[in-house]
Design an enzyme around this catalytic site. Structure first.
Site, PDB file in Angstrom:
ATOM      1  CE  LYS A 129      -3.922   1.929   2.598  1.00 29.00           C
ATOM      2  NZ  LYS A 129      -4.856   1.693   3.713  1.00 29.00           N
ATOM      3  CB  SER A 152      -8.147   3.461   2.684  1.00 26.56           C
ATOM      4  OG  SER A 152      -7.342   2.873   3.684  1.00 26.56           O
ATOM      5  CB  SER A 156      -8.386   0.532   5.471  1.00 26.37           C
ATOM      6  OG  SER A 156      -9.150   1.683   5.315  1.00 26.37           O
TER       7      SER A 156
HETATM    8  N1  GLN Z   1     -13.237   3.987   6.132  1.00 25.21           N
HETATM    9  C1  GLN Z   1     -12.566   4.410   7.314  1.00 25.21           C
HETATM   10  C2  GLN Z   1     -12.109   5.834   7.184  1.00 25.21           C
HETATM   11  O1  GLN Z   1     -12.328   6.418   6.160  1.00 25.21           O
HETATM   12  C3  GLN Z   1     -11.430   3.488   7.628  1.00 25.21           C
HETATM   13  C4  GLN Z   1     -10.231   3.778   6.846  1.00 25.21           C
HETATM   14  C5  GLN Z   1      -9.038   2.964   7.261  1.00 25.21           C
HETATM   15  O2  GLN Z   1      -9.163   1.934   7.920  1.00 25.21           O
HETATM   16  N2  GLN Z   1      -7.877   3.455   6.917  1.00 25.21           N
HETATM   17  O3  GLN Z   1     -11.547   6.391   8.069  1.00 25.21           O
END
Ligand code: GLN
Length: 486
Positions: A78, A153, A177
């Site tokens: 990532k 994400s 995410s």
């Molecule tokens: N969807 C969540 C957010 O936007 C989690 C994102 C994540 O785990 N990085 O914060």
């Protein structure tokens, strides 16, 4: 043979027997990327030359009788994991040309294990999002159906694994995410216990919630990756001094004697019937395999989203203050004075969702509102921690859906951030409580989109989680099912 389609453990077998070389495997993955990447869009940066140099080094090491499970295996990272000499953008214009001068600890560990780093994969900007549509460099698509989101994400990580554009990937999980995109893409994703894996070199979003973890084609691969990635690191004071078990060794036992808790609040109104059916089928299979099913309750689940969307933006507003256009990253060159330079660089460098979070977080931390928002959210967090403690007195692992519904259509929710936030309801609590969670494929929707099943366990009980997931994967028999949409 299509080596790109194999798992880590299958390839390791062939590599150790010298039936294939890492250079051949790496070339196979690079060719696969050429064939499908325009349909998927998982990668932000690919470094073919470096990958092949690493593959040749892995072959040499194995030729001398060295190398463990990950030696010679092509991986994707990532794009918020610092890689020395390789651009790390966080999916943001503000870091478009940022090249870190050092490797994250996890990258050091993977390199030491002989893994081959193919490149850096797409993500929502600074890991803020659930669909990967908040990326400054294009939006990856779901490999099972290109009209749908791949999740986020860590969308690029999950999509790349599902599309066989790497053998496995590393993602990060602050509120779901890793698990959510894994669920939407039909692959396995594990968020370990907070403190299990060093966060040194992981670009911070919300430091008290962030955790790195593997995204893989099956549970065995997940165990193999976790083993290499885990461990105490003096460079991350929140990493925990606790021995790293042989996770793959835990995969032999059956489910007899395992207590599986079903949290009532994760099956409430609003849950898509197809998701519920697939998850309940998974639970039935676990019961047939000898697990004891017990009802448990996580009564503060409904407050998780509200607490998370105060705590995470609050931490983000502080963490992202470092992008000021001065020290590194994007700088606007037409500024009149220092304040103007900050304003213009940040206005142009950050995308809308990141700006929204910085504003929410700054507001929640500001004097006069701190007690009403941030402090309250921390109190809710404590209640959620207590919920988990009580539930794990009654069971070993908890089983639930990962997301309330399968992947949504690209573009469907871009103007409705609140509905996107609400879709995180089933994954957020694990981060607030710091417990590990895994997403395992458990079925498909009527329209052919993958559905994941989530398992959560108490702190540092990854072995139980992997053992349960491994057995479920076997009973379901859907592992190895690959997308035909590419
Ligand atoms: N969807 C969540 C957010 O936007 C989690 C994102 C994540 O785990 N990085 O914060």
């Amino acid at each position: 043979m299509d080596f790109y389609a194999l798992t880590i453990h299958q390839l390791n077998d062939l590599l150790q027997k010298k039936e294939v070389s890492s250079v051949e495997v790496t070339n196979s993955v690079l060719t696969r990327i050429e064939q499908v990447e325009d349909k998927v869009g998982a990668y932000i940066t690919i470094d073919r030359e470096k990958a092949l140099v690493q593959a040749a080094a892995a072959d040499k090491l194995m030729g001398e009788g060295g190398g463990g499970a990950l030696c010679g295996i092509p991986l994707a990272l990532k794009d918020l994991i610092c890689t020395k000499g390789m651009r790390t953008t966080c999916g943001s214009k503000i870091l478009e040309s940022f090249v870190p001068p050092y490797d994250a600890t996890v990258v050091e560990k993977l390199k030491e294990a002989g893994a081959v780093i193919i490149g850096k994969v797409s993500m929502d900007e600074f890991a803020m999002g659930s669909s990967n549509e908040n990326c400054a460099f294009g939006v990856p698509r779901n490999p099972w159906n290109h009209d749908y989101i791949c999740g986020g994400s860590s969308g690029g990580s999950a999509a790349a694994v599902a599309a066989d554009e790497c053998i496995a990937a590393v993602g990060s999980d602050t509120g779901g995410s890793i698990r959510q995109p894994a669920s939407h893409c039909g692959v396995v994703g594990l968020k370990p216990t907070y403190g299990r894996i060093s966060r040194f070199g992981l670009v911070a979003y919300a430091s008290s919630l962030d955790q790195l973890g593997p995204i893989t084609k099956d549970v065995r691969d997940c165990a193999l990756m976790l083993k290499v990635m885990s461990g105490y690191d003096p460079k991350d004071s929140t990493s925990v001094k606790q021995e790293v078990p042989d996770y793959a060794g835990a995969l032999t036992e059956g489910l007899r004697g395992l207590k599986v808790g079903i949290p009532a609040e994760y099956f409430e109104e609003g849950l898509d019937p197809e998701v519920e059916k697939a998850v309940r089928n998974g639970i039935d299979l676990m019961q047939q395999a000898g697990a004891e099913i017990v009802d448990v309750s996580l009564p503060h689940t409904a407050y998780g989203v509200a607490a998370y969307y105060i705590i995470a933006p609050a931490e983000a507003s502080s963490n992202l203050a470092r992008y000021d256009g001065i020290r590194y990253g994007f700088r606007d060159m037409d500024a009149d004075d220092l304040a103007d330079l900050y304003r213009k660089s940040r206005s142009q460098g950050f995308g809308d969702e990141v700006k929204r979070r910085i504003m929410i977080g700054t507001y929640a931390l500001s004097s006069g509102y701190y007690d009403a928002y941030y402090k309250k959210a921390l109190q809710v967090r404590t209640l959620i921690v207590e919920d988990f403690k009580a539930a794990f007195e009654k069971c070993d692992v908890m089983v639930s859906p990962v997301t309330p519904a399968p992947a949504w259509r690209l573009g469907e929710k871009v103007d409705d951030p609140l509905s996107v936030y609400l879709s995180d309801i089933l994954t957020i609590s694990a981060n607030l409580a710091g417990v590990p969670g895994i997403s395992v494929p458990c079925g498909f929707s009527g329209s052919g989109l993958p559905i994941g099943l989530q398992m959560q366990a108490a702190h540092f009980e990854e072995e139980k989680l992997l053992r349960a997931a491994f057995n479920l994967e076997k009973s379901l028999g859907i592992v190895g099912q690959r997308t035909t949409a590419l």
